[in-house]
Design an enzyme around this catalytic site. Structure first.
Site: not given
Lengths: 347, 347, 347, 347
Positions: B40, B43, B64, B99, B175, B200, B262
């Site tokens: 992200t 991006h 992170e 929540c 991920i 990869r 995901l």
């Protein structure tokens, strides 16, 4: 064929020659390669109170084994002669309420081969074909012979979450030891085993426990809590049947945790439901048998892919004829698995 | 203090000096030790269509990280200065319907630190204390800096059963690679990874995949089925966001299996719901963020007890000042994690 | 005996005389009392593309019925002549992976009686005894004849939580209507039905929907959200197979909600996985058939205790000979259930 | 303001004038409209052993109520003055292990308002804003005042499946009676209540039980089994805290069933774990408090949509000043709910 039989009430058993079982159209006949001795078999051999109430001699006992299909009934298509197999020895009726609800392991009309019908301490054993379980060639013979108790351990460990969870195992007999290996393979955080016998504590460590604790040590409940953010373990696997172990295990369980109860207490005993279950919001699972057959899928996949190390469990390999030696060893309290070979011990 | 900021729409970012954030009574100020770069962030740096629609410059980005508590607000008791911590950067409102129903990870008023508020590519970052997560000393610093994406992987893998199950992972970005390690640690049977980039695929194998498959190979669906009793995999972890991968992944999923989605497709695309979901009786989980905070408990327990091997993931460690070098490396498509150090790279 | 048969590809069907089926040792022969017509039967009658690809004439079709056991094979003990029964027409193999894992409803070798073998539009039908389901005398005959589609509705509604949850049902055909009754009986909060046909919207209200909405009304997504604390419905039961309905239904689903997809789209179509599933953290269940036999237990208990009001569903009762009239009515789009009586309509 | 207070150890309580509570920045002050008396309050009033060990006078007790927000602290945005509300009186810490794992109802640092801090038998009560629960106007005042015990009943009933399941409720005190209404509303099959007091058995029937059984009748276990295909009930809701009831309840539970234990036994007692839990493969849930706040969502949705009939429960409405009359009635063993009005009983 040879069979190890309980011929009458009382201690002991006798090896005798009996006819090969007849097959119904949906049965399979299995030539037994290796049979493993369960604690229940030791009770039958010794003829304790439970055996006296349940077993109806004459009976060929034994319910843990692997072997090759010798012959199948006319309607059987799921296995063929030559297949290497084990079997689920709990035979469910298929039409009672639990069976209809996807819980055949608690069938109301359950018959157990080796308890209610002739079992596997023999050259051949007859099994309904739908209870026969094909074994992947990647699975070692000795593991294939103990899928029954391993399934108990897998059922108990995997009935709830285990990955990333802290686990207490109370009792390091064979199934307790196997459950340690299962919890370890399935990504648990730490494993605390409690066990009165020092040699079994050593085995617990060899199977993958992080700590093997003496239940007589008054500090161990606090030690488990300290190691778990003050909360207690997430999971209790009760494998001993000892009231004291069960009570101590529940003290080690955190609020909101889950307990799988598999060990069989000798009689009803006082449990502090208030503090151990209700105020804790605990979830308690009674564990009986193996889920049919999802537990079998899980455990054979784990074995096939080498996720379980069961090596420390295995002990003597003996010809079936040496059964007295085998039972004598087990009556001394070893937690290892002894294998009997009706066709002779392979080199 | 130094901060890497997006000052205006368009490509790039700028390191500048900004005031240390003020603290509210329930906030904590964290001195950033190491910050990791997410896809992200790449991006945002490159300013793609999504960034243009979502990001409101000026903004310090980055989400992170790990670091030490520098200061806490007056009401904070859960952490103290000096604590080594990371943080859940998704800040939920606490009173919307999700929540209130125990699903804060899909809060309807979610704010993301590093997206909607100043993030961690800076010397200091302000975090609501309840979102701060204390790190056990047994967990390596570089693992502590990537708990956000690791949490995504843990959430995806452990939302359903994984022990003894066969798993397909489509997409071996960071991920996806982490999810391989998680599935492996948690006792899955076999893991099949699919990934277009050969390097990869190699990483996938190093993380624990049994097979790393090229999606262009027309035989791979059949190969997965053959390896799984003709049925297909039990679990699909979709980590690519590629429609082709997702479709192929579903073909590899067995009837009754479960899929965790995901990866984020760029736009709506045709899915064969009939054959892939409905007739299969599949269960599909949309995975967003991390369960707060159960996923954090699980993943830090796994790390603390050494169950996860994330070593193959880690790449360059650079001072924050070298951000251009870092983004250039990532824009070339490496799946590894690059760490930025606002206080300089430790020896 | 009389049987309504598809004798060749193409529109229509023919009533002819055929031999009573032979019984295997594990089969039961049922004398059909009442048979209900499914939408699938209308497709077979009309010979659409799906039918042309799947059905192999000659075939007696029909798969929703009740009747009395006429005769049983030698091994059958679970039912006896005279028992009032219905049957699960999906016959599973018992040994594929899904069967072994407790998911026989997605058996890889499934045969459907009335599709792959002769069905119940006849005086007699042969059923494997384990698929026969005894009916409690408290259950009305016409309900007993529609357990197959009711089971679909129960499976879809009860695969996740429903008590105290807000529910959207997209599509008010027979199974959609039944699912409204099931959700209502099982304590859902409010039910919003969407349906293009005004007369079906009226039926939806009669079955227990709180609101029956026209999908063409652009305000309805907002209306569902307003009625649900701004969040959207907790549960989506997709019963239409219409891409537009499915997309609208997902827009009405709250973050963290669950969707049961049962309606069968005609072809793959674009789904906004990003916003509808992934970012929402939704859980999506593909629903096929009925859980064997837990769904049967649940639905017959609900019926036996009078929890379900299915009255608005029932339409004409006709002798089997009047099949042309029956299919003509259904081809006009009525959502009600028409019953055919091979032995003549009872007074 | 007026408050009913326990001023010293020993029987009784005293109405006195106390200052209105100060508010912290995250608190709300609620003007109590109606307060309901819990069995726990009767224990505090009578000063039993549990009270002597737990309560630290002086204390305003009471923990079931509804009212209107009078004032809120500076940081509170979720509620406003004038809102009609109730509250979860269990205040969790938010950072212990259970809180972090989504189980705040078993928080390790739980404080209970009305037990550990001043409660609602007063004109005003102070509540942390996040524990305040807004009440939909469709919910009657008297229902809003008993959400605390109703939440216990909902938690116990809905922690597992209930739709289409046969249920035994042991003990028809207020929570037992409410659980009957909940099970009924949520589509259970039949409900068997066991209760020693004849007038409570009548209440059980009025709440929706199909049969209200006298535990002294030796035939009742068999009667439950006969009514449930010989299996026993699917669900046991233990609401009595009586060892005899619990043992009898477990005998009525089918293999594979689930039990929710909520009633609090006075002391540890012997439970037949072997036959009642282990061999049965039962699942046992300890039920404490209410899931925060999912149980609140479920129960208020049920009430808002008129799914629960709680009318038979309600008894006298008295001004707070008449507390002695209220406690005297309850000490005689009535299972109904008595309401105290600090501001006077409305017309």
């Amino acid at each position: 064929m040879k069979a190890l039989r309980k011929l009458r009430p009382g201690r002991g058993a006798q090896l005798e020659s009996v006819p090969v079982p007849d097959l119904g159209p949906a049965d399979a006949l299995i030539r037994v390669r290796a049979a493993s001795i369960c604690g229940t078999d030791v009770h039958i051999y010794g003829w304790d109170r439970w055996s006296a109430g349940r077993i109806r001699p004459p009976l060929t006992f034994g319910h843990e084994f692997c072997g090759h299909v010798e012959k199948v009934g006319a309607e059987v298509t799921s296995v063929r002669p030559g297949d290497f197999v084990s079997a689920e020895m709990h035979v469910n009726c298929g039409h009672c309420r639990p069976c209809r609800m996807g819980q055949p392991h608690v069938c109301q009309n359950l018959k157990i081969i080796g308890i209610d019908a002739d079992g596997c301490f023999a050259e051949m054993v007859r099994i309904p074909a739908r209870n026969v379980w094909k074994i992947d060639p990647a699975i070692p013979e000795r593991c294939a012979a103990i899928l029954d108790p391993l399934g108990n351990a897998v059922h108990a460990a995997l009935v709830g979450e285990i990955a990333g969870r802290n686990v207490v195992v109370t009792g390091a007999g064979p199934i307790g030891l196997m459950s340690i290996a299962v919890a370890r393979a399935c990504g648990c955080a730490s494993i605390f085993a409690t066990e009165v016998h020092p040699h079994r504590r050593l085995l617990a460590l060899r199977m993958g426990a992080d700590q093997a604790l003496d239940p007589a040590d008054p500090t161990i409940v606090d030690r488990v809590r300290e190691a778990t953010a003050g909360a207690g373990a997430d999971v209790l696997l009760e494998m001993s049947g000892s009231p004291a172990a069960l009570q101590q295990g529940f003290q080690m369980l955190r609020p909101g945790g889950r307990a799988s109860l598999l060990g069989i207490p000798k009689e009803p005993f006082a449990l502090d439901l208030i503090n151990d279950v209700i105020f804790k919001g605990a979830t308690v699972y009674g564990i009986y048998g193996r889920r049919m057959f999802d537990t079998w899928v899980q455990m054979t996949e784990l074995l096939k892919h080498g996720r379980l190390n069961l090596d420390p469990l295995f002990r003597e390999r003996l010809p079936l004829e040496n059964f007295e030696q085998a039972f004598a060893l087990l009556e001394k309290g070893d937690a290892g698995k002894i294998m009997l070979y009706p066709g002779g011990v392979p080199k």
